[in-house]
Design an enzyme around this catalytic site. Structure first.
Site: not given
Ligand code: ACO
Length: 374
Positions: A220, A259, A310
């Site tokens: 995450h 994802h 990210d």
């Protein structure tokens, strides 16, 4: 037994309702309360987005000014919390520091009944950056910083506390934009963890502490830190291509890619990537950016996997002089808005969250006395 890899992890399961956010819906990749993330990233400040999520509407000029003043007034840390932050070892991970800090704040400033939930959300939004940088500067520089800076923006406040001077407009805007992109993302793992805790009628500090614990993991939020470590391994684009091909051959996970919900791209990546390029050229060294692009190309060519929010956020933070171990804590400083909004939404129409499990254990057994067991 069901194939856990394909159907586990609640993939594709609609686990509740929200009016806060859409992810990967047709026509818009990501929206907060109906506003497209690209409109927000281009035009809004992070404080406007925080207000939108926590109040359900965009602020007027007067409302925004009052909100900025309020957040600024809540940046101070109680002495007891400073003592706790100083006691946490220098080699702790700052995500654990924030988890402890929020939990401790829940002791000295308890939420009580939920009539003050808006105040609790604002207090956490205002003081999470202070906690993060206070602990960091105390343990790396041996100083007790003043966390009550005069910066209007939370991004400016963070960079000011980190570097002892107000940031350039470019850096403030870039950090603010990443905070906007990270603010909310529907039923992601940390938000869902927070909603499960809230569903028991627990307090906001507990929900946020649990959410921080969930965000910490590299699958995450922890992926931005892991992505930076990966990018820094390579001296140039060729090395990166070769290195990542080898990692894929060894079936290693490449952090910052893939994802659960998006299938072909993460809409946030486009914005982060553009900012990374601008900041790299400002620095006059494109190496890390070129390495990142090379990794992105290999991942798409070989696996049809795309960079998520990210991946390029990592180099954006790096170029602004943010230490790598603060990348995921900065994500917390943003996502506190989404978490708190979900806590309030869950409370407004609460039902205990308690799913069922498919039993895969032994059949009913006969009790065997201890001396008769094999
Ligand atoms: N690197 C290499 N292979 C990958 C990656 C990756 N980053 N992501 C997915 N895959 C592969 C898996 O190995 C799997 O291959 P297989 O079918 O041959 O076994 C396939 O793609 C499907 O992946 P799953 O892990 O089953 O997909 P899931 O939806 O469960 O996971 C996740 C999504 C956790 C984000 C995954 O893509 C991953 O681990 N990415 C790396 C960590 C990361 O970047 N996390 C940040 C997410 S975004 C955020 O939190 C802001």
């Amino acid at each position: 037994m069901a194939d856990n890899k394909k159907t586990g992890g609640l993939a594709g399961v609609t686990a509740g309702k929200t009016a806060l956010c859409t992810v990967g819906k047709e026509g818009a990749g990501l929206t907060y309360l109906g506003y497209d993330i690209y409109d927000l990233a281009d035009n809004a400040t992070f404080e406007e987005v925080a207000y939108l999520l926590l109040h359900g509407k965009l602020p007027t000029r007067a409302e925004l000014d009052a909100y900025i003043a309020k957040i600024k007034s809540l940046r101070g840390l109680p002495d007891a919390l400073k003592v706790v932050l100083e006691m946490i070892p220098a080699d702790a991970h700052p995500m654990d520091v924030l988890r402890t800090g929020v939990s401790f704040l829940g002791n000295i400033e308890p939420e009580g009944d939920f009539s003050n939930q808006q105040e609790t959300a604002d207090r956490l939004l205002a003081c999470l950056p202070s906690m993060m940088v206070y602990w960091h500067r105390f343990h790396t520089d041996g100083i007790r910083i003043d966390t009550e800076t005069d910066d209007d923006s939370i991004a400016g406040h963070i960079l000011h506390m980190l570097h002892d001077e107000a940031p350039s407009e470019l850096h403030e805007k870039s950090l603010s934009t990443t905070l906007i992109l990270y603010a909310e993302h529907e039923f992601n793992a940390s938000t869902f963890a927070g909603r499960v805790i809230t569903g028991t009628l627990s307090d906001m500090h507990s929900a946020v502490s649990g959410a921080i614990g969930a965000l910490r993991g590299p699958l995450h939020g922890g992926a931005n830190e892991a992505a930076m470590e990966l990018i820094q391994r390579f001296a140039n684009a060729e090395e990166a291509t070769e290195g990542v091909l080898g990692m894929l051959e060894r079936k290693e996970l490449i952090m910052g890619f893939g994802h659960r919900v998006y299938t072909t791209s993460d809409p946030r990546n486009k914005v982060n990537k553009a900012m990374s390029k601008v900041l790299a050229s400002e620095k006059g060294d494109m190496t890390l950016y070129e390495v990142s692009e090379a990794i992105e190309k290999v991942m798409w060519d070989e696996k049809k996997l795309f960079a998520n929010a990210d991946f390029f956020a990592a180099s954006v933070y790096h170029f602004m002089g943010v230490p790598t171990y603060l990348f995921t804590p900065i994500f917390v400083c943003s996502r506190i808005t989404g978490w708190a909004a979900h806590v309030m939404e869950q409370r407004a129409d609460n039902k205990l969250i308690r799913p069922a499990a498919e039993y895969i254990g032994p059949a009913l057994q006969e009790w065997v006395e201890i001396d008769d067991r094999d």
